[in-house]
Design an enzyme around this catalytic site. Structure first.
Site, PDB file in Angstrom:
ATOM      1  N   PHE A  19       0.867  -1.189   0.000  1.00 12.54           N
ATOM      2  CA  PHE A  19       0.000   0.000   0.000  1.00 12.54           C
ATOM      3  C   PHE A  19       0.896   1.229   0.000  1.00 12.54           C
ATOM      4  CE2 PHE A  19      -2.220   3.535   2.001  1.00 12.54           C
ATOM      5  CZ  PHE A  19      -3.371   3.582   1.221  1.00 12.54           C
TER       6      PHE A  19
ATOM      7  N   LYS B 234       3.154  10.846   7.581  1.00 12.05           N
ATOM      8  CA  LYS B 234       2.452  10.506   8.826  1.00 12.05           C
ATOM      9  C   LYS B 234       3.057  11.111  10.100  1.00 12.05           C
ATOM     10  CE  LYS B 234      -0.101   6.471   7.326  1.00 12.05           C
ATOM     11  NZ  LYS B 234      -1.448   6.757   7.727  1.00 12.05           N
TER      12      LYS B 234
ATOM     13  N   ASP C  31       9.424   2.955   1.171  1.00  9.35           N
ATOM     14  CA  ASP C  31       8.271   3.747   1.598  1.00  9.35           C
ATOM     15  C   ASP C  31       8.197   3.635   3.119  1.00  9.35           C
ATOM     16  OD1 ASP C  31       5.806   4.703   2.390  1.00  9.35           O
ATOM     17  OD2 ASP C  31       4.702   3.824   0.712  1.00  9.35           O
TER      18      ASP C  31
HETATM   19  C1  LIG Z   1       3.117   2.949   3.570  1.00  7.94           C
HETATM   20  C2  LIG Z   1       2.247   4.104   3.178  1.00  7.94           C
HETATM   21  N1  LIG Z   1       2.581   4.841   2.106  1.00  7.94           N
HETATM   22  C3  LIG Z   1       1.844   5.885   1.714  1.00  7.94           C
HETATM   23  C4  LIG Z   1       0.695   6.248   2.359  1.00  7.94           C
HETATM   24  C5  LIG Z   1      -0.131   7.401   1.899  1.00  7.94           C
HETATM   25  O1  LIG Z   1       0.035   8.479   2.735  1.00  7.94           O
HETATM   26  P1  LIG Z   1      -0.995   9.709   2.725  1.00  7.94           P
HETATM   27  O2  LIG Z   1      -2.322   9.169   3.098  1.00  7.94           O
HETATM   28  O3  LIG Z   1      -0.404  10.668   3.720  1.00  7.94           O
HETATM   29  O4  LIG Z   1      -0.982  10.286   1.362  1.00  7.94           O
HETATM   30  C6  LIG Z   1       0.309   5.519   3.492  1.00  7.94           C
HETATM   31  C7  LIG Z   1      -0.929   5.865   4.211  1.00  7.94           C
HETATM   32  O5  LIG Z   1      -1.468   5.117   4.995  1.00  7.94           O
HETATM   33  C8  LIG Z   1       1.103   4.423   3.904  1.00  7.94           C
HETATM   34  O6  LIG Z   1       0.768   3.673   4.972  1.00  7.94           O
END
Ligand SMILES: Cc1ncc(COP(=O)(O)O)c(C=O)c1O
Length: 399
Positions: free
Chosen positions: A138, A252, A223
């Site tokens: 994700f 986050k 990520d």
């Molecule tokens: C691993 C990961 N990458 C990217 C995102 C996307 O982040 P945002 O919702 O701040 O755009 C999330 C959101 O939960 C995430 O857990």
């Protein structure tokens, strides 16, 4: 038990893409939230790994208040001091030499993939554009990130999606070898799958990815939107693995509740972002950067990071003893204060509602049986104990 009462504020004007609880938090302090009726909730969800220093942290409030009387915004045609200071701090504390600021995890990931492609384009290798991504990944909900992610339901109805992604199996190096070609620009991976329920990459897998990337002239992108900023007990998860990426993303926890994203890179790669190649109006906003700088200063202290490990032990011991008593879980997985629990006999959505009723907030993960805990990294023993009393009551109410 929290009393159910419908808030009088109009709820019909928001798009229906979320399914929020019936109550509306209006105030928070440390790891407690209060709703409009004055009911309190122990926050084991942390706004999905965002409020890493809890709610209303006095030092964050102070820097935000001070900055709010000085400067809110300038365009990226001008420097601003908080962005400069935060970029230097991140460069000092991580593998990175340079930082690109944005406003969310989605944007941080977009920038990471764009940077990798542009890096090879500038090297005269424009054919190197493909990105290896993983099962159960994700990365966010933008078009790029749903294309990179592995959720069918998140893609449904949004096509055509972006091309150039090749999917390999998480924790399976052989499957990665199979999809790497001369056109591969990057391997893009969460070191720990968050939305999929806190599933760790094995050490040999991440080390193997590093080796494969080096061997094939491919960039390794982590990520760390959810795993970064102290969540796993080190400032970033890669530090716990001892595997250094070429590019990594953060969001986050970085702002402790203020929106900010960051794409971190080594110098020779970051050079590909020359003036005009990429940008963001709000990226590097002074209010966000001053708060994020304070968050990083606090979280990177030994006291906070060793506290994460102690609190992780406390959470897992309590979860295990509840499980022994009631045979609740088929599995409990933790990566620091980031814990996935698979229920044996109840649906996660039923437990979450029961927990709300008892004044406890936990978060859904992928699948019908899994919840996630991602509390404040400085949650107190008292708050932990109170949360677990409510956890037990909530579970008893639905079996
Ligand atoms: C691993 C990961 N990458 C990217 C995102 C996307 O982040 P945002 O919702 O701040 O755009 C999330 C959101 O939960 C995430 O857990």
């Amino acid at each position: 038990m929290a009393k159910k009462k419908i808030n009088s504020i109009d709820r019909t004007a928001l798009t229906p893409n979320y399914a929020p609880a019936w109550f509306t938090p209006v105030r928070g302090k440390k790891s407690i939230l209060w709703d409009e009726e004055g009911n309190d909730y122990v926050d084991f969800g942390g706004g999905i790994a965002v409020t890493c220093l809890g709610h209303s942290h006095p030092e964050l409030i102070k820097v935000l208040k001070d900055q709010s009387t000085k400067l809110w915004h300038v365009s990226n045609y001008l420097y601003n001091e908080p962005a400069l200071e935060l970029s230097s701090l991140l460069a000092k504390k991580t593998f990175a030499d340079k930082v690109f600021f944005s406003n969310s995890g989605n944007e941080a990931n977009e920038a990471a993939i764009k940077l990798a492609r542009r890096y090879f384009y500038d090297k005269g290798r424009p054919e190197k554009h493909e990105v290896v991504v993983f099962t159960d990944a994700f990365h966010g909900r933008s078009m790029l990130n749903i294309s990179a992610g592995d959720s069918k339901s998140q893609k449904t109805g949004f096509g055509p999606l972006l091309k150039g992604f090749k999917r390999a199996k998480f924790n399976d190096l052989k499957s990665v070898e199979k999809v790497i070609t001369k056109n591969t620009a990057a391997i893009f991976v969460e070191p720990i799958l968050g939305e999929s329920g806190i599933i760790r990459a094995s050490n040999p897998f991440l080390m193997g990815l590093r080796k494969l990337a080096d061997k094939n002239n491919v960039l390794l992108i982590f990520d760390e939107v959810q795993s970064g900023v102290g969540r796993t007990g080190t400032l970033m998860a890669y530090m716990g693995y001892g595997v250094i990426p070429d590019i990594s993303t953060l969001a986050k926890g970085l702002g402790g509740g203020i929106p900010i994203g960051a794409t971190l890179a080594k110098n020779h790669i970051a050079k590909a972002f020359q003036p005009g190649t990429h940008g963001s109006t709000f990226g590097g906003n002074p209010l966000a950067c001053i708060v994020a700088k304070k968050v990083i200063e606090i979280i990177s202290s030994q006291k906070v990071l060793s506290g994460v490990i102690k609190k992780t032990i406390s959470f897992t011991e309590k979860l295990n003893s509840l499980s022994e008593k009631y045979d609740i879980f088929s599995d409990v997985r933790s990566a620091g204060l980031w814990i996935g629990c698979d229920f044996k006999r109840v649906k996660s959505s039923d437990f979450i509602q029961a927990a709300y009723n008892e004044g406890l907030i936990v978060v859904q993960a992928a699948g019908e049986k899994t919840i996630r805990l991602a509390p404040s990294l400085i949650i107190s023993d008292k708050e932990i104990n109170e949360g677990f009393k409510r956890f037990e009551k909530a579970y008893k109410n639905i079996i």
